[in-house]
Design a protein around this motif. Structure first.
Motif, mmCIF file in Angstrom:
data_model
loop_
_atom_site.group_PDB
_atom_site.id
_atom_site.type_symbol
_atom_site.label_atom_id
_atom_site.label_comp_id
_atom_site.label_asym_id
_atom_site.label_seq_id
_atom_site.Cartn_x
_atom_site.Cartn_y
_atom_site.Cartn_z
ATOM 1 N N CYS A 233 -17.552 -28.554 -50.376
ATOM 2 C CA CYS A 233 -17.128 -29.447 -49.299
ATOM 3 C C CYS A 233 -15.690 -29.148 -48.886
ATOM 4 N N ALA A 234 -15.432 -29.235 -47.586
ATOM 5 C CA ALA A 234 -14.084 -28.984 -47.071
ATOM 6 C C ALA A 234 -13.730 -30.027 -46.031
ATOM 7 N N ALA A 235 -12.434 -30.351 -45.985
ATOM 8 C CA ALA A 235 -11.878 -31.187 -44.924
ATOM 9 C C ALA A 235 -10.538 -30.592 -44.545
ATOM 10 N N ALA A 236 -10.315 -30.431 -43.238
ATOM 11 C CA ALA A 236 -9.072 -29.805 -42.777
ATOM 12 C C ALA A 236 -8.737 -30.295 -41.384
ATOM 13 N N TYR A 237 -7.444 -30.244 -41.074
ATOM 14 C CA TYR A 237 -6.978 -30.543 -39.732
ATOM 15 C C TYR A 237 -6.791 -29.245 -38.964
ATOM 16 N N VAL A 238 -7.334 -29.210 -37.751
ATOM 17 C CA VAL A 238 -7.069 -28.128 -36.804
ATOM 18 C C VAL A 238 -6.423 -28.805 -35.604
ATOM 19 N N GLY A 239 -5.146 -28.500 -35.372
ATOM 20 C CA GLY A 239 -4.392 -29.330 -34.446
ATOM 21 C C GLY A 239 -4.305 -30.726 -35.040
ATOM 22 N N SER A 240 -4.614 -31.726 -34.250
ATOM 23 C CA SER A 240 -4.599 -33.098 -34.748
ATOM 24 C C SER A 240 -5.992 -33.608 -35.109
ATOM 25 N N THR A 241 -6.983 -32.717 -35.103
ATOM 26 C CA THR A 241 -8.371 -33.108 -35.310
ATOM 27 C C THR A 241 -8.803 -32.832 -36.743
ATOM 28 N N ARG A 242 -9.299 -33.855 -37.395
ATOM 29 C CA ARG A 242 -9.801 -33.707 -38.766
ATOM 30 C C ARG A 242 -11.282 -33.358 -38.717
ATOM 31 N N LEU A 243 -11.653 -32.279 -39.391
ATOM 32 C CA LEU A 243 -13.028 -31.808 -39.412
ATOM 33 C C LEU A 243 -13.511 -31.699 -40.850
ATOM 34 N N ILE A 244 -14.787 -31.985 -41.073
ATOM 35 C CA ILE A 244 -15.384 -31.820 -42.392
ATOM 36 C C ILE A 244 -16.634 -30.964 -42.274
ATOM 37 N N ASP A 245 -16.992 -30.319 -43.379
ATOM 38 C CA ASP A 245 -18.183 -29.474 -43.405
ATOM 39 C C ASP A 245 -18.544 -29.228 -44.862
ATOM 40 N N ASN A 246 -19.741 -28.724 -45.096
ATOM 41 C CA ASN A 246 -20.178 -28.408 -46.456
ATOM 42 C C ASN A 246 -21.367 -27.470 -46.421
ATOM 43 N N VAL A 247 -21.594 -26.816 -47.529
ATOM 44 C CA VAL A 247 -22.831 -26.090 -47.766
ATOM 45 C C VAL A 247 -23.345 -26.482 -49.144
ATOM 46 N N ILE A 248 -24.656 -26.440 -49.316
ATOM 47 C CA ILE A 248 -25.269 -26.774 -50.590
ATOM 48 C C ILE A 248 -25.647 -25.478 -51.304
ATOM 49 N N LEU A 249 -25.217 -25.359 -52.541
ATOM 50 C CA LEU A 249 -25.533 -24.198 -53.369
ATOM 51 C C LEU A 249 -26.583 -24.629 -54.380
ATOM 52 N N ARG A 250 -27.740 -23.963 -54.345
ATOM 53 C CA ARG A 250 -28.863 -24.377 -55.186
ATOM 54 C C ARG A 250 -29.239 -23.257 -56.155
ATOM 55 N N PRO A 251 -28.820 -23.366 -57.412
ATOM 56 C CA PRO A 251 -29.345 -22.438 -58.415
ATOM 57 C C PRO A 251 -30.814 -22.767 -58.675
#
Length: 261
Positions: A233-251
């Protein structure tokens, strides 16, 4: 919360595939915004949203007024537990309290049998699922995979805040996640290495809040070597906009360990 996009429409499609009747609730919830966050400027276009819903076969668009959801003298909130304390919860105090409260209220207003949420908000899905279990709500919570733009940016109502230049720089987030996912598929199982691989791609964001690999069920830090489903999972600001995203890792998942994704 409105300003619908194809990610929201994927939830509608999933609902219509399983249910006799689909309801979409649209409500910009004030209790999940912090004092310095974008409640007043959050994108809204109800007529556009309603048209999209009708064209997609939605039976009911439920768009209550704030005074209906939070009437005078309202003082009862749903307080989530440990699942709400890490990741976004560590940076947005009170956010998941507002989320859990409004979702519980909307469930009680609409009375759905099944509710569909997007994987992009992975922690939200975990909090809502735990709330439904803990409060004995007779609702199945379904997580629908993240819908992405052709360049793999996760769809979000807040993407409209991005300038053309910021929009390009925002691609660093998904690029980082997919780089780590590729190494995972190639056999890497050390959590620290997977996080480091992702972090190397995040130089273009203006402020990285977190990049964490957590157990997909408990949201506790994943352990090496990775043997159970985990969310990067990641959360970051680009300019003044906060964005989140993720990927699921399945062993390889053992029969005694299954995550509802």
């Amino acid at each position: 919360m409105g300003y619908l996009h194809d990610g929201h429409m994927a939830l509608v499609e999933a609902s219509r595939a399983r249910c006799d009747l689909t309801v979409v609730s649209i409500f910009v919830n004030p209790t999940q915004f912090g004092l310095t966050e974008d409640l007043s400027t959050y994108p809204r276009d109800f007529l556009r949203d309603e048209k999209l819903c009708r064209e997609a076969g939605v039976a009911i668009v439920f768009a209550p007024d704030a005074r209906e959801v939070y009437p005078a003298q309202f003082e009862t909130f749903v307080e989530p537990g440990e699942l709400a304390k890490s990741l976004c919860g560590a940076f947005r105090p009170g956010h998941f309290r507002g989320v859990a409260t409004v979702v519980c209220k909307l469930f009680n207003m609409v009375r759905p049998d099944i509710a569909f949420f997007g994987q992009k908000d992975f922690q939200q899905c975990a909090v809502v699922r735990r709330m439904a279990i803990d409060l004995n709500l007779p609702i199945e919570i379904v997580t629908v995979p993240t819908v992405r733009e052709p360049d793999r940016l996760a769809m979000s109502s807040r993407n409209r805040y991005l300038s053309k230049e910021d929009r390009q720089r925002a691609l660093a987030i998904s690029r980082a996640l997919f780089a780590a996912e590729a190494e995972f598929r190639a056999g890497e199982r050390q959590c620290e290495k997977l996080i480091a691989i992702a972090r190397r791609h995040l130089d273009e964001v203006d402020r990285l809040q977190y990049i964490e690999l957590v157990d997909a069920d408990t949201l506790e830090p994943a352990l090496s070597p990775l043997r159970h489903p985990a969310a990067l999972c990641a959360a970051a600001y680009v300019g003044s906009t906060r964005l989140i995203d993720n990927v699921i890792l399945r062993p390889e998942v053992s029969t005694e360990y299954a995550i509802k994704l």
